[in-house]
Design an enzyme around this catalytic site. Structure first.
Site, PDB file in Angstrom:
ATOM      1  N   ALA A  28       0.841  -1.199   0.000  1.00  0.00           N
ATOM      2  CA  ALA A  28       0.000   0.000   0.000  1.00  0.00           C
ATOM      3  C   ALA A  28       0.872   1.242   0.000  1.00  0.00           C
ATOM      4  CB  ALA A  28      -0.919   0.024   1.216  1.00  0.00           C
ATOM      5  N   ASP A  29       0.418   2.252  -0.720  1.00  0.00           N
ATOM      6  CA  ASP A  29       1.069   3.554  -0.680  1.00  0.00           C
ATOM      7  C   ASP A  29       0.349   4.515   0.255  1.00  0.00           C
ATOM      8  OD1 ASP A  29       3.317   4.031  -3.011  1.00  0.00           O
ATOM      9  OD2 ASP A  29       1.975   2.365  -3.437  1.00  0.00           O
ATOM     10  N   ARG A  30      -0.942   4.316   0.417  1.00  0.00           N
ATOM     11  CA  ARG A  30      -1.705   5.112   1.386  1.00  0.00           C
ATOM     12  C   ARG A  30      -3.004   4.378   1.699  1.00  0.00           C
ATOM     13  NH1 ARG A  30      -1.836  11.146   2.536  1.00  0.00           N
ATOM     14  NH2 ARG A  30      -0.121  11.263   1.044  1.00  0.00           N
TER      15      ARG A  30
END
Length: 374
Positions: free
Chosen positions: A254-256
């Site tokens: 995940a990036d955010r």
């Protein structure tokens, strides 16, 4: 202080000793292993923007360390402790602008600014503020490896407990979430590593991850390097692989992550989640708590980076020959948002967040309950 990742240097995305930083140029992998010297925040910003280094955790650490190297090598600084604080804060703001979607970078900047502010109130000179910053950045480097190994351990234990219909587990993953995307070990790929170490991984499947090919260039490279049984597939083959009954679970990074569990990750993640739901396959996100942004109520608030059309028009993510017709318009988002209702659980360094029958996650409650261990 040197980074403490175990294993061969070829799997170190970040090579750091105080005053010196080299980043593995991941655009060249797997054919060439080239490290670029990073001497200041301008070098760090360029390396992040141009995808020399990628992966949300690695981006944050590379940015923090690029500033640590810059201040370590300052020949002089004509200013007070408050001036040093302003200098560092402005540099951090500049670094955050390199890639907007990954929350780890902005989260690291916020935490480092707190260190700077506190140091400025007690320090007698600018050098003391710089020293406090350098030490804090180095702690982030060490903490990332520790948290990744905890993610791997929690994830492997959870999957072994819940995937009880077979003795061996097959995992499909997307993009690159291993040592090359972090300071070491990895998030989603860290779970795969832990399953392999425990002797319960039958096979890992990795997507090629167009258009930058992080799966074929980087994840496949890591899996082969560690002799983990693995198979590379085209992005478009994932649903067919699931339909054939060859996937027990999907795990991505995940990036955010928003407060409700909506997750921004590499483009194509949403496709995999929809396919997994259709085929009754659990879909997990593996990410450190630094990837969670509780200020966002849902994924609709996440800013999605769009990248150069050249990445689609040319081979090798824009680095090779042109393959598409000149004049064609291009839409090239780097990420998509997977809604929480498609996600079975979020694996963190403090445990696995589940929905308990709801459509979305209460991540704030999980963070509150585990905050004493953070």
């Amino acid at each position: 202080m040197a980074n403490g990742n175990e294993g061969d240097k070829t799997l170190l995305s970040i090579c750091y000793n105080r005053g010196s930083l080299q980043l593995l140029d991941q655009r060249k992998l797997p054919l060439e292993t080239i490290y670029l010297d990073i001497q200041d925040t301008k070098d760090g910003w360029d390396a992040i923007k141009e995808m020399v280094v990628r992966g949300a955790p690695a981006i944050a650490i590379a940015a923090a360390l690029s500033l640590a190297v810059e201040v370590s090598n300052l020949s002089s600084f004509d200013g007070t402790s408050d001036d040093a604080s302003d200098f560092l804060s402005n540099k951090l703001d500049y670094l955050v602008s390199s890639r907007p979607t990954a929350v780890n970078l902005s989260d690291a900047a916020v935490k480092l600014k707190e260190v700077i502010k506190k140091a400025a109130t007690t320090a007698k000179d600018a050098n003391s503020v710089f020293q406090a910053y350098i030490e804090a950045a180095e702690v982030m480097l060490e903490d990332d490896v520790t948290s990744n190994k905890a993610i791997g351990s929690y994830g492997a234990s959870f999957l072994k407990e819940h995937l009880t219909d077979s003795q061996k587990i097959t995992i499909l993953t997307h993009c690159n979430t291993g040592s090359l995307a972090t300071a070491g070990y990895g998030t989603a790929l860290g779970v795969i590593r832990a399953l392999y170490t425990d002797g319960v991984l039958e096979r890992a499947f990795c997507t090629e991850t167009r258009p930058f090919n992080q799966g074929s260039r980087l994840t496949a490279f890591e899996l082969v390097h560690e002799n983990i049984p693995a198979t590379l597939i085209a992005d478009s083959a994932a649903a067919a692989l699931m339909n054939a009954g060859r996937v027990k679970a999907v795990i991505v990074g995940a990036d955010r992550v928003a407060a409700n569990g909506d997750t921004a990750n590499k483009i194509g993640t949403y496709n995999l989640a929809v396919s997994a739901m259709h085929h009754g396959i659990p879909f997990y996100v593996a990410a450190p708590l630094t990837s969670i942004d509780l200020s966002l109520s849902s994924g609709q608030e996440i800013v999605i980076e769009e990248r150069s059309p050249k990445e689609l028009l040319h081979t090798r993510g824009g680095l090779g020959e042109q393959v598409a017709a000149s004049g064609i318009s291009v839409w090239n988002p780097a990420f998509d948002v997977t809604p929480a209702n498609l996600i079975s659980g979020i694996i963190t360094e403090k445990g696995v967040i589940t929905k308990k029958g709801a459509e979305t996650f209460d991540i704030a409650e999980f963070v509150r309950k585990t905050s004493g261990n953070l």
